[in-house]
Design a protein around this motif. Structure first.
Motif, PDB file in Angstrom:
ATOM      1  N   PHE A 184       5.670 -39.981 -15.738  1.00  0.00           N
ATOM      2  CA  PHE A 184       6.301 -39.098 -16.717  1.00  0.00           C
ATOM      3  C   PHE A 184       5.918 -37.634 -16.474  1.00  0.00           C
ATOM      4  N   TYR A 185       4.677 -37.407 -16.039  1.00  0.00           N
ATOM      5  CA  TYR A 185       4.222 -36.040 -15.742  1.00  0.00           C
ATOM      6  C   TYR A 185       5.003 -35.456 -14.564  1.00  0.00           C
ATOM      7  N   VAL A 186       5.153 -36.244 -13.508  1.00  0.00           N
ATOM      8  CA  VAL A 186       5.910 -35.773 -12.335  1.00  0.00           C
ATOM      9  C   VAL A 186       7.368 -35.527 -12.716  1.00  0.00           C
ATOM     10  N   LEU A 187       7.938 -36.422 -13.518  1.00  0.00           N
ATOM     11  CA  LEU A 187       9.314 -36.237 -13.965  1.00  0.00           C
ATOM     12  C   LEU A 187       9.458 -34.946 -14.759  1.00  0.00           C
ATOM     13  N   ALA A 188       8.459 -34.652 -15.587  1.00  0.00           N
ATOM     14  CA  ALA A 188       8.491 -33.408 -16.360  1.00  0.00           C
ATOM     15  C   ALA A 188       8.503 -32.196 -15.435  1.00  0.00           C
ATOM     16  N   LYS A 189       7.707 -32.239 -14.376  1.00  0.00           N
ATOM     17  CA  LYS A 189       7.682 -31.132 -13.423  1.00  0.00           C
ATOM     18  C   LYS A 189       9.033 -30.956 -12.731  1.00  0.00           C
ATOM     19  N   LEU A 190       9.683 -32.064 -12.404  1.00  0.00           N
ATOM     20  CA  LEU A 190      11.002 -31.985 -11.767  1.00  0.00           C
ATOM     21  C   LEU A 190      12.029 -31.391 -12.733  1.00  0.00           C
ATOM     22  N   PHE A 191      11.981 -31.799 -13.994  1.00  0.00           N
ATOM     23  CA  PHE A 191      12.878 -31.214 -14.993  1.00  0.00           C
ATOM     24  C   PHE A 191      12.640 -29.710 -15.113  1.00  0.00           C
ATOM     25  N   GLU A 192      11.377 -29.315 -15.072  1.00  0.00           N
ATOM     26  CA  GLU A 192      11.034 -27.896 -15.182  1.00  0.00           C
ATOM     27  C   GLU A 192      11.661 -27.098 -14.038  1.00  0.00           C
ATOM     28  N   LEU A 193      11.582 -27.643 -12.819  1.00  0.00           N
ATOM     29  CA  LEU A 193      12.145 -26.953 -11.659  1.00  0.00           C
ATOM     30  C   LEU A 193      13.672 -26.891 -11.719  1.00  0.00           C
ATOM     31  N   GLY A 194      14.279 -27.876 -12.377  1.00  0.00           N
ATOM     32  CA  GLY A 194      15.739 -27.930 -12.446  1.00  0.00           C
ATOM     33  C   GLY A 194      16.304 -27.420 -13.756  1.00  0.00           C
ATOM     34  N   ASP A 195      15.628 -26.487 -14.377  1.00  0.00           N
ATOM     35  CA  ASP A 195      16.029 -25.983 -15.696  1.00  0.00           C
ATOM     36  C   ASP A 195      17.508 -25.599 -15.743  1.00  0.00           C
ATOM     37  N   ALA A 196      17.914 -24.657 -14.909  1.00  0.00           N
ATOM     38  CA  ALA A 196      19.293 -24.168 -14.931  1.00  0.00           C
ATOM     39  C   ALA A 196      20.269 -25.201 -14.370  1.00  0.00           C
ATOM     40  N   THR A 197      19.864 -25.913 -13.326  1.00  0.00           N
ATOM     41  CA  THR A 197      20.747 -26.908 -12.711  1.00  0.00           C
ATOM     42  C   THR A 197      21.141 -27.990 -13.709  1.00  0.00           C
ATOM     43  N   ILE A 198      20.167 -28.482 -14.456  1.00  0.00           N
ATOM     44  CA  ILE A 198      20.432 -29.526 -15.446  1.00  0.00           C
ATOM     45  C   ILE A 198      21.276 -28.983 -16.596  1.00  0.00           C
ATOM     46  N   PHE A 199      21.020 -27.748 -16.965  1.00  0.00           N
ATOM     47  CA  PHE A 199      21.796 -27.118 -18.045  1.00  0.00           C
ATOM     48  C   PHE A 199      23.276 -27.063 -17.672  1.00  0.00           C
ATOM     49  N   GLU A 200      23.558 -26.714 -16.426  1.00  0.00           N
ATOM     50  CA  GLU A 200      24.952 -26.652 -15.966  1.00  0.00           C
ATOM     51  C   GLU A 200      25.531 -28.064 -15.806  1.00  0.00           C
ATOM     52  N   ALA A 201      24.729 -28.982 -15.262  1.00  0.00           N
ATOM     53  CA  ALA A 201      25.216 -30.337 -15.010  1.00  0.00           C
ATOM     54  C   ALA A 201      25.555 -31.078 -16.301  1.00  0.00           C
ATOM     55  N   THR A 202      24.877 -30.753 -17.397  1.00  0.00           N
ATOM     56  CA  THR A 202      25.129 -31.420 -18.675  1.00  0.00           C
ATOM     57  C   THR A 202      26.127 -30.659 -19.547  1.00  0.00           C
ATOM     58  N   GLY A 203      26.804 -29.674 -18.950  1.00  0.00           N
ATOM     59  CA  GLY A 203      27.770 -28.896 -19.718  1.00  0.00           C
ATOM     60  C   GLY A 203      27.118 -28.109 -20.836  1.00  0.00           C
ATOM     61  N   HIS A 204      25.931 -27.577 -20.559  1.00  0.00           N
ATOM     62  CA  HIS A 204      25.169 -26.767 -21.519  1.00  0.00           C
ATOM     63  C   HIS A 204      24.731 -27.561 -22.750  1.00  0.00           C
ATOM     64  N   ILE A 205      24.594 -28.877 -22.603  1.00  0.00           N
ATOM     65  CA  ILE A 205      24.100 -29.693 -23.715  1.00  0.00           C
ATOM     66  C   ILE A 205      22.583 -29.585 -23.819  1.00  0.00           C
ATOM     67  N   VAL A 206      21.914 -29.692 -22.672  1.00  0.00           N
ATOM     68  CA  VAL A 206      20.455 -29.645 -22.682  1.00  0.00           C
ATOM     69  C   VAL A 206      19.970 -29.021 -21.382  1.00  0.00           C
ATOM     70  N   SER A 207      18.844 -28.309 -21.464  1.00  0.00           N
ATOM     71  CA  SER A 207      18.290 -27.666 -20.273  1.00  0.00           C
ATOM     72  C   SER A 207      17.188 -28.519 -19.664  1.00  0.00           C
ATOM     73  N   GLY A 208      16.842 -28.206 -18.433  1.00  0.00           N
ATOM     74  CA  GLY A 208      15.761 -28.931 -17.780  1.00  0.00           C
ATOM     75  C   GLY A 208      14.431 -28.708 -18.469  1.00  0.00           C
ATOM     76  N   HIS A 209      14.201 -27.513 -19.009  1.00  0.00           N
ATOM     77  CA  HIS A 209      12.912 -27.249 -19.644  1.00  0.00           C
ATOM     78  C   HIS A 209      12.765 -28.031 -20.951  1.00  0.00           C
ATOM     79  N   THR A 210      13.861 -28.181 -21.660  1.00  0.00           N
ATOM     80  CA  THR A 210      13.815 -29.005 -22.868  1.00  0.00           C
ATOM     81  C   THR A 210      13.473 -30.441 -22.511  1.00  0.00           C
ATOM     82  N   LEU A 211      14.096 -30.967 -21.453  1.00  0.00           N
ATOM     83  CA  LEU A 211      13.795 -32.329 -21.002  1.00  0.00           C
ATOM     84  C   LEU A 211      12.370 -32.430 -20.473  1.00  0.00           C
TER      85      LEU A 211
END
Length: 237
Positions: A184-211
């Motif tokens: 879970f810790y490693v997954l959190a770090k990956l979400f942190e690195l993908g903050d903007a990418t995840i935000f765009e991929a989810t249609g601005h529903i949620v950001s990587g930093h929130t995850l």
């Protein structure tokens, strides 16, 4: 274990300094307000730390065989909720990062205390808990100007945790699945690195930093699960 911590201490003291001012660039992508809360996604997601910290603390009340550091681990999660929430209300103020890191340092020291007591001995857990608590809190404070000690404590400490996770639990240990916490810790770090990418991929529903916050909070789940009540309900037959 003693040698590993000694090496970490030397690295924290003598490795080249990383000036904090040059590294703090808070480009968190989700800056939306909600119900008057600025940066609501990154602020309110910290409530997950509070929930897990309170849940874990409640579980501890019914267990007398909890590993060393468990109580500090859950206290650290509650402090992380407060510190990280405070920081994300206004991330352009780098001095607020101290509050964020202090809570993380307490939780991290608690986890390493758990790891050492589960894999080596209760005495080792107590020693690691104290050493990492002092080192983590000092590193969090020094990180206002020099990030090197914080980086060494965070990543070096996690390297120690990985090494312990690859060994067997000692006889009589509770059996906390350290690997689950680390995943879970490693997954959190990956979400942190993908903050903007995840935000765009989810249609601005949620950001990587929130995850990141949600995943990091879920790192407490393997510990909480190991602390589940041992008593069983008698069969009605």
């Amino acid at each position: 274990m003693t040698i590993a911590i000694f090496v970490l201490a030397l690295a924290a003291l003598f490795a080249p300094a990383l000036p904090a001012a040059g590294w703090h660039i808070p480009h968190f992508v989700d800056t939306r307000d909600w119900l008057g809360v600025p940066n609501a996604g990154d602020v309110l997601s910290n409530l997950a730390f509070l929930a897990m910290g309170v849940w874990g603390s409640e579980r501890l009340r019914a267990r007398k065989d909890a590993p060393v550091g468990a109580s500090w681990f859950f206290i650290g999660l509650i402090l992380t909720c407060l510190g990280s929430g405070f920081y994300h209300l206004d991330p352009d103020m780098p001095q607020r990062l101290v509050a964020d890191r202090l809570g993380m340092a307490v939780a991290f020291a608690g986890f390493l205390g758990i790891a050492a007591s589960e894999r080596i001995s209760v005495r080792a857990g107590e020693a690691v808990l104290v050493l990492m608590m002092v080192a983590g809190l000092l590193a969090a404070w020094v990180a206002r100007e020099n990030l090197t000690p914080w980086v060494v404590v965070q990543f070096g400490g996690m390297a120690i945790a990985v090494g312990l996770a690859l060994t067997r639990s000692r006889p009589g240990a509770l059996g906390v699945p350290l690997g689950g916490v680390i995943v879970f810790y490693v997954l959190a770090k990956l979400f942190e690195l993908g903050d903007a990418t995840i935000f765009e991929a989810t249609g601005h529903i949620v950001s990587g930093h929130t995850l990141k916050h949600l995943s990091a909070a879920l790192a407490a789940w393997p510990v909480i699960r190991a602390l589940r009540p041992t008593g069983s309900v008698p069969s009605p037959h």
